[in-house]
Design an enzyme around this catalytic site. Structure first.
Site, PDB file in Angstrom:
ATOM      1  N   LYS A  25       0.844  -1.194   0.000  1.00 37.30           N
ATOM      2  CA  LYS A  25       0.000   0.000   0.000  1.00 37.30           C
ATOM      3  C   LYS A  25       0.883   1.249   0.000  1.00 37.30           C
ATOM      4  O   LYS A  25       1.873   1.311   0.733  1.00 37.30           O
ATOM      5  CB  LYS A  25      -0.915  -0.012   1.230  1.00 37.30           C
ATOM      6  CG  LYS A  25      -1.955   1.104   1.235  1.00 37.30           C
ATOM      7  CD  LYS A  25      -2.877   0.992   2.456  1.00 37.30           C
ATOM      8  CE  LYS A  25      -3.935   2.085   2.456  1.00 37.30           C
ATOM      9  NZ  LYS A  25      -4.813   2.005   3.651  1.00 37.30           N
ATOM     10  N   SER A  27      -9.797   2.009   2.773  1.00 40.67           N
ATOM     11  CA  SER A  27      -8.878   2.715   1.895  1.00 40.67           C
ATOM     12  C   SER A  27      -7.835   1.808   1.232  1.00 40.67           C
ATOM     13  O   SER A  27      -7.176   2.229   0.278  1.00 40.67           O
ATOM     14  CB  SER A  27      -8.146   3.790   2.678  1.00 40.67           C
ATOM     15  OG  SER A  27      -7.314   3.218   3.669  1.00 40.67           O
ATOM     16  N   SER A  75     -10.143  -0.252   6.964  1.00 38.74           N
ATOM     17  CA  SER A  75      -9.525  -0.075   5.647  1.00 38.74           C
ATOM     18  C   SER A  75      -8.833  -1.308   5.070  1.00 38.74           C
ATOM     19  O   SER A  75      -8.478  -1.312   3.887  1.00 38.74           O
ATOM     20  CB  SER A  75      -8.513   1.075   5.692  1.00 38.74           C
ATOM     21  OG  SER A  75      -9.180   2.300   5.648  1.00 38.74           O
TER      22      SER A  75
END
Lengths: 96, 488
Positions: B80, B155, B179
């Site tokens: 990420k 996210s 997330s």
């Protein structure tokens, strides 16, 4: 209304943000609907309830003060928008 | 085997690598050919790191030829884009960090590098991890591989999609209010948020420091245990990481469920819960009961306060954490400057997207003079009550099972103009963050339209093993995780 247009402008200046008229109106509307929903917290009895600032019980983590390696100056300046010699340049703040 | 290499799991590839039936470079080639075929449709990545990956794969092959290395040696992983990687741009999905190249690695990245894992690229995300749909990325939205018109969740949407679409073998995400788990649920993969403090946050770009945790996004539960083993542990660079022995999480897999009591909280089976989600979750609960676990009703009475508490605390912490983006030391600076104050304001106004600004505003307001007691302090007190609900519940059960999200993936744009509606969808994931608890989302079925549904298992503090034991047993008896989106 929980929050007025004037409040939004004040909070924006605290947060170092600036908005157009349109954005201010939109944020005023959105923050109001959010804060109105959040009002439900006021119905919860929290008399004598201590606030929690952490998820688990953590205390200040001390360590011995031993010097270690740090980033070299030139390395630290690599991401700077305006590096000058070994400094971060900013707009003039003192009038002479 | 009739599977392509890119479709395999960490544990499958580990055996092939160890037995020298395949090389890391071959695996990487397979994964990149898959990325080339589908990335245009998914936009799972902000940037690919092909050259870095090729060198890492060569290094891994050399290590493996000497019979060295671990489970992750030579395994292509997506990272990420909120985790700092030395020499590789780390944007956090934001214009303000578009050109930021970290001079150091996050601790979790160092740990993966020490095993000579391979990094395929930096995965797409909501800007500063603020969002539940990946629509808030400065670099454009990610698409759900099960239906490209739908969001992947957020996210960590890029990580979940990269895993679901086989654009990496596994990935790292971060979870502040769901997330990792919510996108895992929307994309039909496994996502695990560890106990707060289990994994170092050093080098994780901060959103809400008392809630943020790094965790694995994987194709199955065994891989989640393997990746959790690799990233866990105390770190002197993170003063909130916990100095506690890390067990071998893979040892928990395969144990039966005879000794487990499962709590079912009625506050998670409420109006607004999609009937298909409710059905799939109950089927999973019945399966887990069939395998020997005992079910019990538990009460989490403050659940309905979790969304307001989370959005006041997280935004308050964010408003403070994001004060550092001022255009001085790193990141974007507005060229429109006249004075220092104007430079700050214009830099931040041009550099942040609308959702980040909204949250900074909400958090600044909640902390500001006159409102602190009514909002931030009140929320922190109710947080104590939410934590106490779980403490009470865990005197009666070992694990709590709930849906991960009230609905399957929604349409791109559907909630974009209604932030409150978007926030309310986080109702089932935020409590675990507020209480610091470990939680995992695993696939448990599909809607009639073919959208994945996730089951959430919440453990007590530092009891990831029981959670993995239950998740693994469910997976062994259901096989939902083996279904793949068609995409092509």
């Amino acid at each position: 209304m929980k929050i007025s247009k004037k409040d939004v402008e004040h909070v924006a200046s605290l947060a170092r943000l600036q908005f157009s008229e349109e954005e201010t109106a939109l944020f005023t509307h959105q923050l109001n609907s959010i804060l109105e929903y959040f009002e439900k917290l006021q119905n919860v009895d929290t008399t004598d309830v201590a606030p929690s600032f952490h998820a688990v019980d953590v205390r200040n983590a001390f360590r011995d003060d031993i010097p270690g390696d740090s980033l070299p100056v030139q390395e630290s300046l690599k991401n700077a928008p305006e590096p000058v010699q070994s400094f971060f340049k900013v707009p003039k703040i003192i009038e002479v | 085997m009739d599977k392509e290499l890119y479709q395999m799991t960490i544990h499958e590839l580990y055996r092939l690598l160890r037995d020298k039936k395949v090389s890391s470079q071959e695996i990487l080639h397979s994964v990149f050919s898959r990325i080339d075929a589908v990335e245009e449709k998914t936009h799972a990545y902000i940037a690919l790191t092909r050259d870095v990956a090729r060198q890492q794969a060569r290094d891994a092959d050399e290590k493996l030829s000497k019979n060295e290395g671990g489970y992750l040696t030579g395994i292509p992983l997506g990272i990420k884009d909120i985790l700092c990687t030395t020499g590789i741009a780390t944007t956090c999905g934001s214009k303000i960090l578009e050109n930021f190249i970290p001079p150091y690695d996050a601790t979790v990245i160092q740990k993966l590098k020490s095993q000579t894992a391979v990094f395929t690229g930096k995965t797409n995300m909501d800007e500063f991890a603020m969002g539940s749909s990946n629509e808030n990325s400065f670099f454009g939205p990610t698409h759900n591989p099960w239906d490209p018109d739908r969001v992947p969740g957020g996210s960590s949407g890029g990580s979940a999609v990269a895993v679901a679409a086989d654009e990496c073998i596994a990935a790292l995400g971060t979870d502040t209010g769901g997330s990792i788990r919510q996108p895992a649920s929307y994309c039909g993969v496994v996502g695990l948020k560890p106990t707060y403090g289990r994994v170092s946050r050093f080098g994780l770009i901060a959103y809400a420091s008392s809630l943020d945790q790094v965790g694995p996004v994987t194709k199955d539960v065994e891989d989640a245990a393997i990746l959790l083993n690799a990233v866990s542990g105390y770190d002197t660079n993170d003063s909130t990481s916990i100095n506690r022995k890390v067990p071998d999480f893979t040892k928990a897999l395969g144990r039966d469920l005879q000794d487990l009591t499962i709590g079912i909280p009625k506050q998670y089976f409420i109006e607004g819960l999609d009937p298909a989600v409710e059905q799939a979750v109950w089927n999973a609960i019945r399966e887990i009961e069939k395998q020997g676990a005992v079910l019990k009703d538990v009460n989490l009475p403050h659940t309905e306060c979790a969304v307001p508490v989370y959005y006041l605390i997280a935004t308050a912490e964010a408003s403070s954490n994001l004060a550092r983006y001022d255009g001085v030391k790193y990141g974007y600076r507005s060229s429109n400057e006249t004075s220092l104050l104007k430079m700050y304001e214009q830099t931040r106004s041009e550099g942040f997207g609308p959702e980040v600004k909204r949250r900074i505003m909400l958090g600044t307001y909640a902390l500001s003079a006159g409102y602190y007691d009514a909002y931030y302090k009140k929320a922190s007190q109710v947080r104590t009550l939410i934590q106490q609900d779980f403490v009470d519940a865990y005197t009666r059960c070992d694990l709590i099972i709930t849906p991960t999200a009230p609905t399957p993936a929604f349409k791109i744009g559907e909630k974009a103009n209604d932030p409150l509606n978007m926030y309310l969808g986080d109702i089932f994931t935020v409590p675990a963050n507020l209480a610091g608890l470990p939680a995992i989302s695993v696939p448990c079925g599909f809607t009639d339209a073919g959208l994945p549904i996730g089951l959430q298992i919440i453990g007590n503090l530092f009891e990831e093993e029981k959670m993995l034991q239950c998740a693994y047993c469910h997976e062994q008896h259901t096989q939902w995780h083996l279904q793949k989106p068609s995409l092509v």
